[in-house]
Design a protein around this motif. Sequence first.
Motif, mmCIF file in Angstrom:
data_model
loop_
_atom_site.group_PDB
_atom_site.id
_atom_site.type_symbol
_atom_site.label_atom_id
_atom_site.label_comp_id
_atom_site.label_asym_id
_atom_site.label_seq_id
_atom_site.Cartn_x
_atom_site.Cartn_y
_atom_site.Cartn_z
ATOM 1 N N ASN A 1 -17.705 25.602 -5.441
ATOM 2 C CA ASN A 1 -17.722 24.287 -6.064
ATOM 3 C C ASN A 1 -18.369 24.037 -7.199
ATOM 4 O OD1 ASN A 1 -18.181 22.043 -3.582
ATOM 5 N ND2 ASN A 1 -16.906 23.555 -3.262
ATOM 6 N N HIS B 1 -13.711 14.506 -2.987
ATOM 7 C CA HIS B 1 -14.876 13.332 -2.676
ATOM 8 C C HIS B 1 -14.658 11.991 -3.586
ATOM 9 C CE1 HIS B 1 -16.861 16.921 -1.063
ATOM 10 N NE2 HIS B 1 -17.024 17.682 -2.502
ATOM 11 N N ASP C 1 -15.979 18.536 2.935
ATOM 12 C CA ASP C 1 -15.764 20.018 2.597
ATOM 13 C C ASP C 1 -15.803 20.875 3.713
ATOM 14 O OD1 ASP C 1 -15.749 20.070 -0.326
ATOM 15 O OD2 ASP C 1 -17.667 19.879 -0.508
ATOM 16 N N HIS D 1 -11.742 19.693 -7.075
ATOM 17 C CA HIS D 1 -11.953 19.297 -5.739
ATOM 18 C C HIS D 1 -12.732 18.007 -5.866
ATOM 19 C CE1 HIS D 1 -15.813 20.538 -5.302
ATOM 20 N NE2 HIS D 1 -15.681 20.230 -4.045
HETATM 21 FE FE LIG Z 1 -17.401 19.612 -2.471
#
Ligand SMILES: [Fe+2]
Length: 356
Positions: free
Chosen positions: A169, A180, A306, A175
Amino acid sequence: MASADSIAHDDRLPTSPFPDGWYFVAGRDALRKQTLIEKTWLGQDIVAWCDDEGSVCVADAYCPHLGSHLGPTTGGVVRDGCLVCPFHGFEYDVSGQCVATPSAPAPKNARLKLFETEVMNGMVFAWWSGNGQPPYFTLPLDTRDEDGWTAVGLRDFRLTTHPEYTTENAVDIAHLSFIHGYFDVHQTEPVTVDGAHLTSAFEFKRERSFLGRKFRFEVSAVTHLYGMGFSFVDITEHTIPLRSRFWVLTTPLDGTYMELVLANQMQEVHRVSRLIVGLGFLPKRLRARLSNHMMLEGQVKDVRQDLPVWNRKVFRSRPVLSNADGKIMLFRRYCSQFYPENEISTRRTLKTVARL
Ligand SMILES: [Fe+2]
Ligand code: FES
């Protein structure tokens, strides 16, 4: 269809389930309250406790005498700072040395196998190496217990994944917006690798509810990785404004399950933006504690987004990447130094700072 367990042991893991590194054991307060804890950690059964002076011991959970498990569920207890074995009562101090037995002088060579420990901001870490190497890197020193910051709040999760996936991450910028909902996400500095230390600096905006209202927050974040068990994010939020520290601590437990601990602390804020009027009325300490709680809840929400992915993803050794992806392959090379089956030479090449 393959079961979760059968997947977990083959395609899902990068190489070893237990990369070298510093891994979270427990919060220091939990050790003080529970006196003695036991857990499965990097495929080992361990016990941890602290003595009256606060010195912490993390040790193999089996007694050198006749092999009893020393944990509380077997009957192990801490008495006067020493761990007492439930089988014949041998007593071990925090250096691991047997210092007394009920019926004979303590054998000099009765010693627990210890793990090196580091305590930082109320969190206890221990060193793990697959081939028994002593620590070859240290954790950062510059965030230890300072005035003007809240205590560290902790939340923990258990999942079926590997720390390389969750730590990725730090460089997986793409992502952040997709899963998010962050926006204007961009890397502000090149990702750097210096031995065991990787940094990734980025900025983003996000909307979040705060005191019942929606606000747009503008955030600068610098992530520091020290191995795969320790990820530390220095966060500056420019709207309130506030500073916070966020840790993502990932610990493989038994080769299938992993513990993920989120930790957060906030700096006390002297002045708050007029936009967030409600906060301004609160005393400084309470304001910081409340913000810390809300910040941690926000991180929990992110992790919940996640989790379903982490719990089922497979390892792509040659991922098909797009231009929008962050420095995934640099991150992979960084990680390779922590696998015990890799040569020490991998680490040597990474000693030189990589700016890619
Ligand atoms: Fe994340
Ligand atoms: S097995 Fe621990 S004292 Fe005997």
